[in-house]
Scaffold this motif. Structure first.
Motif, PDB file in Angstrom:
ATOM      1  N   THR A  51       0.853  -1.189   0.000  1.00  0.00           N
ATOM      2  CA  THR A  51       0.000   0.000   0.000  1.00  0.00           C
ATOM      3  C   THR A  51       0.888   1.238   0.000  1.00  0.00           C
ATOM      4  N   ILE A  52       0.640   2.119  -0.984  1.00  0.00           N
ATOM      5  CA  ILE A  52       1.502   3.287  -1.193  1.00  0.00           C
ATOM      6  C   ILE A  52       0.647   4.551  -1.071  1.00  0.00           C
ATOM      7  N   PRO A  53       0.973   5.429  -0.151  1.00  0.00           N
ATOM      8  CA  PRO A  53       0.200   6.674  -0.016  1.00  0.00           C
ATOM      9  C   PRO A  53       0.632   7.728  -1.040  1.00  0.00           C
ATOM     10  N   TYR A  54      -0.292   8.626  -1.317  1.00  0.00           N
ATOM     11  CA  TYR A  54       0.014   9.743  -2.212  1.00  0.00           C
ATOM     12  C   TYR A  54      -0.937  10.899  -1.889  1.00  0.00           C
ATOM     13  N   LYS A  55      -0.635  12.065  -2.420  1.00  0.00           N
ATOM     14  CA  LYS A  55      -1.433  13.266  -2.151  1.00  0.00           C
ATOM     15  C   LYS A  55      -2.412  13.530  -3.282  1.00  0.00           C
ATOM     16  N   VAL A  56      -3.574  13.992  -2.888  1.00  0.00           N
ATOM     17  CA  VAL A  56      -4.553  14.491  -3.851  1.00  0.00           C
ATOM     18  C   VAL A  56      -4.851  15.942  -3.488  1.00  0.00           C
ATOM     19  N   THR A  57      -4.754  16.804  -4.468  1.00  0.00           N
ATOM     20  CA  THR A  57      -4.988  18.234  -4.247  1.00  0.00           C
ATOM     21  C   THR A  57      -6.430  18.583  -4.589  1.00  0.00           C
ATOM     22  N   HIS A  58      -7.067  19.357  -3.709  1.00  0.00           N
ATOM     23  CA  HIS A  58      -8.448  19.781  -3.907  1.00  0.00           C
ATOM     24  C   HIS A  58      -8.491  21.303  -4.007  1.00  0.00           C
TER      25      HIS A  58
END
Length: 389
Positions: free
Chosen positions: A182-189
């Motif tokens: 499981t690899i985390p990443y960022k999502v921009t809103h």
């Protein structure tokens, strides 16, 4: 109505059936290749997660390109051709939307576990992991109840270390142990706010049995073979009707044969007179190239003169060129073995590989089709390499 998401599901179902076939056949390279395509499908779902309900007739060029590319990869895998597959995977991954943000897995290694090779299992995953360097964005590997964060991390590679005792081999078959990363990443809103999302990739550890099996080497070459046969020399006459007859009589060897002198014996078909007074046995006069006996008969003016008719019996031999076959012992192999065998350069050879699962196959030329053993021939040397190296 078929949608893009359903089309991906169909491709995934087809791929899973193929992977199951390869697992049943113990085809390591094909199983790994199938896992890579599985992760590409997952990445495609994530990349198009907001448009998975798009009807098949309304697919965008990017969706159509991704679907066709994945379908072509599965078709290639079905033919068991895995060359250049990683390159093609990367090419398709590069066409996915926001590929610079979503984690991508392009290849992995270290998931083949050999019981006889000591030490922890090191899993290496290559791809694009933009945020893994930030605090709180470590990747996590999960195998059953065991979890571990990445041991080494860069934006292009992740390395995990798993204790060997997490993998229990089966005695006569290959085992498959699923695990996830499981690899985390960022999502921009709204261009301002960020949320932490994760993407999970599925893998399979391939656990080999304790040993691959054993091989038997058979070689065949022309060589000298001793050919031995019986023979006789008949009708040899010593006659002292007129004079003493003191002579060695016999015959020369022909056709390349040699006389086995110790086997020469005689018997009479005519015997006149007495031994010691009328005739005398002076012994075997045979050589390798001649079979004969030395007799002497004496002439007497009064009484019986010696007269003999003799047959000689003997064995003879010669060396003839015949195909000779030598069968070696059953030689066990270990995972990671590399053996170089020197053979007669004029010989033909055959290697019988008896696998751990009871399958036996003969090889008489270089061959890399077996998932566990590659054989190469160069000059008078055979090289056997057991997978994994």
């Amino acid at each position: 109505m078929l949608t893009f998401g359903l089309l991906l599901n169909q491709l995934s179902d087809h791929l899973n059936a193929l992977i199951q076939q390869f697992q049943n056949a113990g085809l390591i390279l094909e199983v790994n290749a199938g896992s890579q395509i599985t992760n590409l499908i997952d990445a495609t779902r994530e990349a198009f997660k907001d448009s998975l309900n798009t009807a098949e007739s309304d697919l965008t060029a990017a969706q159509q390109q991704a679907k066709s590319g994945i379908s072509d990869l599965i078709d290639q895998l079905q033919t068991q051709v895995v060359e250049n597959l990683t390159t093609k995977l990367q090419q398709i991954a590069n066409t996915l939307p926001i590929t610079n943000k979503i984690p991508q897995v392009t290849s992995f290694s270290g998931n083949v576990v050999a019981p006889n090779i000591a030490g922890d299992i090191i899993i290496s995953i290559a791809g694009n992991f933009v945020y893994v360097g930030e605090d709180g964005y470590d990747a996590q590997l999960t195998l059953g109840d065991f979890t571990t964060p990445n041991k080494i991390k860069t934006t292009q590679s992740l390395t995990f270390q798993i204790p060997h005792d997490n993998f229990a081999p089966s005695p006569n078959s290959v085992s498959y142990v699923p695990f996830t990363v499981t690899i985390p990443y960022k999502v921009t809103h709204l261009g301002i706010f960020h949320s932490k999302e994760t993407m999970t990739f599925n893998f399979v550890a391939i656990v080999l049995p304790p040993a691959p099996g054993y091989y038997i080497l058979q070689t065949s070459a022309l060589g000298d073979t001793r050919q031995e046969i019986p023979d006789s020399c008949t009708g040899l006459i010593w006659d002292s009707s007129d004079n003493d007859d003191d002579a060695v009589r016999g015959a020369n060897m022909t056709d390349g044969y040699q006389c086995m002198t110790e086997t020469v014996s005689y018997h009479f078909t005519r015997e006149e007179g007495d031994q010691g007074s009328d005739w005398f046995d002076l012994g075997n006069a045979s050589t390798a190239t001649f079979v004969g006996w030395h007799f002497k008969t004496e002439h007497h003016g009064l009484g019986t003169s010696g007269k003999l008719t003799v047959n000689l019996n003997f064995r003879k031999y010669k060396n003839v060129q015949q195909m000779q076959t030598a069968v070696g012992p059953s030689t066990p192999l270990l995972w990671g073995d590399s053996k170089v065998i020197t053979i007669d350069p004029s010989a033909t050879w055959k290697i019988t590989f008896n696998q751990f699962n009871g399958v036996s196959k003969d090889y008489s030329s270089s061959d890399r089709s077996n998932p566990y053993l590659s054989i190469s021939s160069a000059g008078n040397q055979l090289t056997l390499k057991v997978i994994p190296q």
